[in-house]
Design an enzyme around this catalytic site. Structure first.
Site, PDB file in Angstrom:
ATOM      1  CB  SER A 138     109.244  22.009 139.523  1.00 46.19           C
ATOM      2  OG  SER A 138     110.672  22.083 139.621  1.00 46.19           O
ATOM      3  CE  LYS A 164     111.683  18.537 139.611  1.00 48.60           C
ATOM      4  NZ  LYS A 164     111.774  18.105 138.466  1.00 48.60           N
ATOM      5  CE  LYS A 166     114.329  21.640 139.478  1.00 46.98           C
ATOM      6  NZ  LYS A 166     114.885  20.594 138.480  1.00 46.98           N
ATOM      7  CG  ASP A 192     115.431  17.770 139.969  1.00 43.73           C
ATOM      8  OD1 ASP A 192     116.632  17.025 139.682  1.00 43.73           O
ATOM      9  OD2 ASP A 192     114.826  17.875 138.872  1.00 43.73           O
ATOM     10  CD  GLU A 217     113.547  15.011 138.473  1.00 43.94           C
ATOM     11  OE1 GLU A 217     112.953  15.351 139.361  1.00 43.94           O
ATOM     12  OE2 GLU A 217     113.645  15.412 137.369  1.00 43.94           O
ATOM     13  CG  ASP A 242     115.389  15.198 134.325  1.00 44.34           C
ATOM     14  OD1 ASP A 242     115.382  14.956 133.118  1.00 44.34           O
ATOM     15  OD2 ASP A 242     114.987  16.054 134.795  1.00 44.34           O
ATOM     16  CE  LYS A 266     112.619  17.350 132.764  1.00 41.41           C
ATOM     17  NZ  LYS A 266     113.495  18.088 133.190  1.00 41.41           N
ATOM     18  N   GLY A 294     108.909  18.594 133.277  1.00 39.19           N
ATOM     19  CA  GLY A 294     108.757  19.867 132.474  1.00 39.19           C
ATOM     20  C   GLY A 294     109.964  20.427 132.300  1.00 39.19           C
TER      21      GLY A 294
HETATM   22  O1  OSB Z   1     115.017  19.135 136.156  1.00 38.52           O
HETATM   23  O2  OSB Z   1     113.036  18.915 136.054  1.00 38.52           O
HETATM   24  C1  OSB Z   1     114.268  19.402 135.751  1.00 38.52           C
HETATM   25  C2  OSB Z   1     113.294  23.016 134.489  1.00 38.52           C
HETATM   26  C3  OSB Z   1     114.459  23.120 133.934  1.00 38.52           C
HETATM   27  C4  OSB Z   1     115.317  22.231 133.600  1.00 38.52           C
HETATM   28  C5  OSB Z   1     115.372  21.152 134.460  1.00 38.52           C
HETATM   29  C6  OSB Z   1     114.008  20.913 135.291  1.00 38.52           C
HETATM   30  C7  OSB Z   1     113.178  21.941 135.278  1.00 38.52           C
HETATM   31  C8  OSB Z   1     111.962  21.684 136.321  1.00 38.52           C
HETATM   32  C9  OSB Z   1     110.876  22.352 135.622  1.00 38.52           C
HETATM   33  O3  OSB Z   1     111.926  21.211 137.052  1.00 38.52           O
HETATM   34  C10 OSB Z   1     109.478  21.914 135.978  1.00 38.52           C
HETATM   35  C11 OSB Z   1     108.296  22.585 135.238  1.00 38.52           C
HETATM   36  O4  OSB Z   1     108.467  22.911 133.903  1.00 38.52           O
HETATM   37  O5  OSB Z   1     107.551  23.064 135.891  1.00 38.52           O
HETATM   38 MG    MG Z   2     114.964  17.022 136.901  1.00 40.69          MG
END
Ligand code: OSB
Ligand code: MG
Length: 382
Positions: A138, A164, A166, A192, A217, A242, A266, A294
């Site tokens: 991510s 992924k 952001k 995401d 996402e 999510d 999660k 995560g």
């Molecule tokens: O939206 O998946 C998410 C980290 C903090 C809060 C929200 C998200 C995330 C990540 C991190 O995408 C994924 C990782 O732990 O590698």
């Molecule tokens: Mg997410």
């Protein structure tokens, strides 16, 4: 009957190798709540509460979780026999709304304690079937598309099987376009948004359809199931939820409403393994693929995600990067590693969580410490 005997809470500070920015906020140093659960037979294990520093991803933070753990969650868990981890979620939910991450930390710790007591790995206790987890990365929001491309190229070279990106309004199409251009049509890419858009942005989000993303996402708000359904009708790209999926009923709502076609599970967000497994099973019955998200966990929380992601319907790459993606040094041995094929191996032949906590290092990183016991909570200065 064996019960939990005491639960020690610690806050550690662990700086990320580089800041992680999502649409709603940025983290540079994780404030992580670790738990050490002890039962009345002298067995113990470590767990992690995945609540963040700020209430931007969900209402919970490490500070609200600490309060909830001390006042409501841990006291209820003391009443449950340790050999019955499935009874923890109902027990800690009696008279306690929300606080899923606080509940999950204790609930998952009790599953690990049960695994430890039975001498089996957490993966086996949960019914895991996979030997290795196919892993994705991510990537946080970057200043420029070029900065993102640089990280995406490095991630692909390292073997990550899904990348992924952001995104946020103004930092979306151009960034996705640049990465798709650099990695070519075959790379597994997704975006995401962490709830950064509204349904009014549908025409703009429609522009992402041409990049062949495997999913988008959580584009809309956590409570926007109807609006996600309307958006999904307008987009070719599958939506994955999510933040919206806080329990198995919400997963059922998503499926019934066609508000998304994929679920990011999660365990912290849904209150632990019982709910995570229920969502996994429901999704499997409906042919909805799931993957494990995560929360920038330390090696402790990562162990729990790896065990969960070994269940059969985790059929898409999970956000389970190796320790070195986040930290100069993790708090567990061995650290979590990924091979060149993007696989993280499941420690199926080690009892419990499969890694050992480096207690000296945790001691060094601890800024707050509190021991909770059945009758009175005893505060200890760090
Ligand atoms: O939206 O998946 C998410 C980290 C903090 C809060 C929200 C998200 C995330 C990540 C991190 O995408 C994924 C990782 O732990 O590698
Ligand atoms: Mg997410």
């Amino acid at each position: 009957m064996t019960h939990l005997d005491r639960v020690a809470l610690r806050e550690i500070r662990l700086p990320l190798k580089e800041p992680f920015r999502i649409s709603s906020g940025v983290v540079t140093e994780r404030r992580i709540c670790l738990l050490e659960l002890h039962d009345s037979d002298g067995m113990s294990t470590w767990a992690e509460c995945v609540a963040g520093e700020e209430p931007n991803y969900s209402a919970e933070t490490i500070d609200t979780a600490w309060l909830a753990l001390r006042e409501w969650v841990v006291p209820r868990a003391f009443d449950v026999p340790v050999d019955d981890p499935a009874a923890i979620h109902p027990a800690v939910s009696r008279g306690v709304c929300g606080h899923n991450m606080a509940k999950a930390a204790v609930e998952m710790g009790c599953w690990a304690l049960a695994a430890e007591r039975q001498g089996v790995s957490l993966s086996r206790l949960l019914g895991g079937t996979r030997e290795a987890i196919v892993t994705g990365i991510s990537l946080g929001i970057q200043r420029t598309p070029g900065d993102l491309v640089e990280r995406a190229v490095r991630a692909r070279a390292a073997g990550f099987r899904k990348i992924k990106l952001k995104i946020a309004p103004g930092m979306d199409v151009a960034f996705v376009d640049a990465v798709r251009g650099a990695l070519g049509p075959d790379a597994s890419l997704m975006a995401d948004a962490n709830s950064a858009y509204t349904l009014g942005d549908a025409p703009h989000l429609k522009a992402l359809d041409r990049y062949g993303l495997i999913m988008i996402e959580q584009p809309l708000g956590r409570d926007d199931l109807l609006r996600h359904a309307a958006l999904q009708r307008l987009l070719e790209t599958p939506l994955c939820l999510d933040e919206s999926i806080t329990d198995v009923d919400r997963a059922e709502d998503m499926i019934q409403l066609s508000a998304g076609r994929i679920i990011n599970i999660k365990p912290g967000r849904v209150g632990g393994f019982s709910q995570a497994k229920a969502i996994h099973d429901l999704a499997a019955r409906h042919g909805v693929p799931v993957w494990c998200g995560g929360m920038l966990e330390s090696g402790v929380g990562r162990a729990y995600n790896v065990a969960l992601a070994s269940l059969p319907n985790f059929s898409l790459p999970s956000d389970l990067s190796p320790s070195a993606r986040y930290w100069e040094r993790d708090v567990v041995t061995p650290e979590w590693t990924m091979d060149a094929d993007g696989l993280v191996h499941v420690p199926k032949d080690v009892a419990g969580i499969g890694v050992t906590v480096d207690v000296d290092r945790v001691d060094d990183l601890t800024v707050r410490h509190e021991v909770l016991a059945p009758r009175a909570a005893v505060a200890v200065a760090a």
